[in-house]
Motif scaffolding. Structure first.
Motif, PDB file in Angstrom:
ATOM      1  N   MET A 131       0.637  -1.475   0.108  1.00 25.77           N
ATOM      2  CA  MET A 131       0.200  -0.254   0.107  1.00 25.77           C
ATOM      3  C   MET A 131       1.018   1.060   0.197  1.00 25.77           C
ATOM      4  SD  MET A 131      -2.894  -1.106  -1.046  1.00 25.77           S
ATOM      5  CE  MET A 131      -4.996  -0.468  -0.084  1.00 25.77           C
ATOM      6  N   LYS A 132       2.234   0.868  -0.044  1.00 25.27           N
ATOM      7  CA  LYS A 132       3.003   2.037   0.276  1.00 25.27           C
ATOM      8  C   LYS A 132       2.964   3.115  -1.145  1.00 25.27           C
ATOM      9  CE  LYS A 132       6.005   1.383   4.256  1.00 25.27           C
ATOM     10  NZ  LYS A 132       6.837   1.343   4.406  1.00 25.27           N
ATOM     11  N   PHE A 133       2.972   1.620  -2.161  1.00 27.27           N
ATOM     12  CA  PHE A 133       3.051   2.760  -3.825  1.00 27.27           C
ATOM     13  C   PHE A 133       1.658   3.178  -3.701  1.00 27.27           C
ATOM     14  CE2 PHE A 133       1.727   1.768  -8.543  1.00 27.27           C
ATOM     15  CZ  PHE A 133       3.111   2.200  -8.943  1.00 27.27           C
ATOM     16  N   TYR A 134       0.537   2.708  -2.887  1.00 29.29           N
ATOM     17  CA  TYR A 134      -0.488   3.147  -3.305  1.00 29.29           C
ATOM     18  C   TYR A 134      -0.677   5.029  -2.123  1.00 29.29           C
ATOM     19  CZ  TYR A 134      -5.387   4.765  -2.467  1.00 29.29           C
ATOM     20  OH  TYR A 134      -6.538   5.320  -1.791  1.00 29.29           O
ATOM     21  N   LYS A 135       0.010   4.961  -1.976  1.00 28.96           N
ATOM     22  CA  LYS A 135       0.214   6.846  -1.208  1.00 28.96           C
ATOM     23  C   LYS A 135       1.405   7.252  -1.497  1.00 28.96           C
ATOM     24  CE  LYS A 135      -2.724   5.666   2.468  1.00 28.96           C
ATOM     25  NZ  LYS A 135      -3.339   6.345   2.442  1.00 28.96           N
ATOM     26  N   LYS A 136       2.388   7.309  -2.279  1.00 26.24           N
ATOM     27  CA  LYS A 136       3.191   8.173  -2.784  1.00 26.24           C
ATOM     28  C   LYS A 136       3.013   8.123  -4.189  1.00 26.24           C
ATOM     29  CE  LYS A 136       6.289   7.048   0.292  1.00 26.24           C
ATOM     30  NZ  LYS A 136       7.787   7.173   1.109  1.00 26.24           N
ATOM     31  N   HIS A 137       1.458   7.485  -5.421  1.00 26.18           N
ATOM     32  CA  HIS A 137       1.950   7.583  -6.434  1.00 26.18           C
ATOM     33  C   HIS A 137       0.645   8.434  -6.576  1.00 26.18           C
ATOM     34  CE1 HIS A 137       2.983   6.723 -10.962  1.00 26.18           C
ATOM     35  NE2 HIS A 137       1.189   6.346 -10.607  1.00 26.18           N
ATOM     36  N   GLY A 138       0.369   8.978  -8.028  1.00 26.31           N
ATOM     37  CA  GLY A 138      -0.445   9.362  -8.302  1.00 26.31           C
ATOM     38  C   GLY A 138      -0.809  10.323  -9.920  1.00 26.31           C
ATOM     39  N   ILE A 139      -1.564  10.577 -10.329  1.00 23.64           N
ATOM     40  CA  ILE A 139      -1.777  10.936 -11.588  1.00 23.64           C
ATOM     41  C   ILE A 139      -3.062  12.388 -11.990  1.00 23.64           C
ATOM     42  CG2 ILE A 139      -3.645   9.884 -13.885  1.00 23.64           C
ATOM     43  CD1 ILE A 139      -3.337   7.504 -12.613  1.00 23.64           C
ATOM     44  N   ILE A 140      -2.550  12.735 -12.915  1.00 19.05           N
ATOM     45  CA  ILE A 140      -2.796  14.287 -13.178  1.00 19.05           C
ATOM     46  C   ILE A 140      -3.811  14.052 -14.863  1.00 19.05           C
ATOM     47  CG2 ILE A 140      -2.209  16.329 -12.973  1.00 19.05           C
ATOM     48  CD1 ILE A 140       0.349  16.506 -11.456  1.00 19.05           C
ATOM     49  N   TYR A 141      -4.280  14.726 -14.521  1.00 15.81           N
ATOM     50  CA  TYR A 141      -5.347  14.682 -16.134  1.00 15.81           C
ATOM     51  C   TYR A 141      -5.953  16.809 -15.652  1.00 15.81           C
ATOM     52  CZ  TYR A 141      -6.857  10.056 -15.576  1.00 15.81           C
ATOM     53  OH  TYR A 141      -6.735   8.779 -15.767  1.00 15.81           O
ATOM     54  N   ILE A 142      -4.682  16.835 -17.130  1.00 14.82           N
ATOM     55  CA  ILE A 142      -5.022  18.251 -17.075  1.00 14.82           C
ATOM     56  C   ILE A 142      -5.945  18.306 -18.611  1.00 14.82           C
ATOM     57  CG2 ILE A 142      -3.696  20.383 -17.955  1.00 14.82           C
ATOM     58  CD1 ILE A 142      -0.941  19.517 -16.633  1.00 14.82           C
ATOM     59  N   SER A 143      -6.789  18.935 -18.694  1.00 14.42           N
ATOM     60  CA  SER A 143      -8.143  19.119 -19.736  1.00 14.42           C
ATOM     61  C   SER A 143      -8.207  21.129 -19.783  1.00 14.42           C
ATOM     62  CB  SER A 143      -9.649  18.383 -19.641  1.00 14.42           C
ATOM     63  OG  SER A 143     -10.309  18.858 -20.387  1.00 14.42           O
ATOM     64  N   SER A 144      -7.378  21.386 -21.412  1.00 14.70           N
ATOM     65  CA  SER A 144      -6.985  22.785 -21.321  1.00 14.70           C
ATOM     66  C   SER A 144      -7.669  23.061 -22.840  1.00 14.70           C
ATOM     67  CB  SER A 144      -5.606  22.774 -21.731  1.00 14.70           C
ATOM     68  OG  SER A 144      -5.032  24.116 -21.964  1.00 14.70           O
ATOM     69  N   THR A 145      -8.579  23.430 -22.635  1.00 15.66           N
ATOM     70  CA  THR A 145      -9.481  23.869 -23.976  1.00 15.66           C
ATOM     71  C   THR A 145      -9.699  25.765 -23.815  1.00 15.66           C
ATOM     72  OG1 THR A 145     -11.200  25.024 -22.226  1.00 15.66           O
ATOM     73  CG2 THR A 145     -11.850  22.245 -23.433  1.00 15.66           C
ATOM     74  N   PHE A 146     -10.357  26.088 -25.189  1.00 16.09           N
ATOM     75  CA  PHE A 146      -9.576  27.462 -25.565  1.00 16.09           C
ATOM     76  C   PHE A 146     -10.468  28.072 -24.181  1.00 16.09           C
ATOM     77  CE2 PHE A 146      -9.009  25.160 -30.050  1.00 16.09           C
ATOM     78  CZ  PHE A 146      -7.952  26.364 -30.098  1.00 16.09           C
ATOM     79  N   ASN A 147     -11.234  27.895 -23.810  1.00 18.05           N
ATOM     80  CA  ASN A 147     -12.150  28.742 -22.472  1.00 18.05           C
ATOM     81  C   ASN A 147     -11.973  28.594 -21.570  1.00 18.05           C
ATOM     82  OD1 ASN A 147     -14.074  29.738 -24.278  1.00 18.05           O
ATOM     83  ND2 ASN A 147     -15.376  27.677 -24.724  1.00 18.05           N
ATOM     84  N   THR A 163      -6.699  18.389 -12.534  1.00 18.56           N
ATOM     85  CA  THR A 163      -7.373  16.879 -11.333  1.00 18.56           C
ATOM     86  C   THR A 163      -6.607  15.676 -10.760  1.00 18.56           C
ATOM     87  OG1 THR A 163      -9.330  17.134 -12.883  1.00 18.56           O
ATOM     88  CG2 THR A 163      -9.140  15.220 -11.377  1.00 18.56           C
ATOM     89  N   LEU A 164      -6.429  15.455 -10.125  1.00 20.36           N
ATOM     90  CA  LEU A 164      -5.668  14.833  -8.697  1.00 20.36           C
ATOM     91  C   LEU A 164      -6.026  13.270  -8.511  1.00 20.36           C
ATOM     92  CD1 LEU A 164      -2.596  14.052  -8.357  1.00 20.36           C
ATOM     93  CD2 LEU A 164      -3.281  14.669  -5.970  1.00 20.36           C
ATOM     94  N   THR A 165      -6.006  12.411  -8.968  1.00 25.99           N
ATOM     95  CA  THR A 165      -6.529  10.755  -8.887  1.00 25.99           C
ATOM     96  C   THR A 165      -5.194  10.057  -8.043  1.00 25.99           C
ATOM     97  OG1 THR A 165      -6.209   9.837 -10.661  1.00 25.99           O
ATOM     98  CG2 THR A 165      -8.291  11.879 -10.788  1.00 25.99           C
ATOM     99  N   ASP A 166      -5.827   9.240  -7.534  1.00 25.88           N
ATOM    100  CA  ASP A 166      -4.983   8.238  -6.877  1.00 25.88           C
ATOM    101  C   ASP A 166      -4.963   7.754  -8.103  1.00 25.88           C
ATOM    102  OD1 ASP A 166      -7.416   6.706  -7.385  1.00 25.88           O
ATOM    103  OD2 ASP A 166      -7.828   6.376  -4.883  1.00 25.88           O
ATOM    104  N   ILE A 167      -4.175   6.037  -8.018  1.00 27.74           N
ATOM    105  CA  ILE A 167      -3.634   4.495  -9.069  1.00 27.74           C
ATOM    106  C   ILE A 167      -5.406   4.843  -9.781  1.00 27.74           C
ATOM    107  CG2 ILE A 167      -1.442   4.870  -8.737  1.00 27.74           C
ATOM    108  CD1 ILE A 167      -1.957   2.007  -7.785  1.00 27.74           C
TER     109      ILE A 167
END
Length: 118
Positions: free
Chosen positions: A1-17, A22-26
């Motif tokens: 479970m240490k891997f779960y705590k120190k790892h994350g996924i960032i989703y960047i949605s960049s539109t013209f407006n 968003t930061l999520t776990d694995i």
């Protein structure tokens, strides 16, 4: 479970407006998300690079508070905010393991209209 705590996924949605990060776990569960509307920007100011900069600064502070060391980044869209967001995340000391562009690209487009018969 240490891997779960120190790892994350960032989703960047960049539109013209707008720019949304968003930061999520694995497993895909949302931990924190920010957009320029949350920070108080309205109208055309939401699409500026300054708004994207503030979003990424808030996101990095949240990442460091959650004690996440390694992130994967998924970028979607064509707006101004994606480059600036990546640069600020990289300069904050968080290790970016991979950067993936998931912008949808049409490979054949829509079906053309029927030819007009006169």
């Amino acid at each position: 479970m240490k891997f779960y705590k120190k790892h994350g996924i960032i989703y960047i949605s960049s539109t013209f407006n707008n720019t949304i990060s968003t930061l999520t776990d694995i497993y895909g569960n949302t931990i924190v998300w920010y957009s320029s509307g949350i920070l108080g920007y309205k109208g055309p100011k939401k699409s500026t690079s300054l708004a994207a900069q503030l979003i990424s600064e808030k996101l990095t502070v949240s990442i460091l508070k959650k004690n996440i060391k390694v992130v994967d980044v998924y970028i979607k869209g064509l707006g101004l905010g994606k480059e600036i967001t990546l640069r600020i995340i990289n300069n904050s000391g968080i290790l970016i393991r991979s950067i993936t562009d998931i912008t949808p690209i049409p490979h054949n487009g829509c079906r053309k209209k029927k030819r007009r018969r006169v």
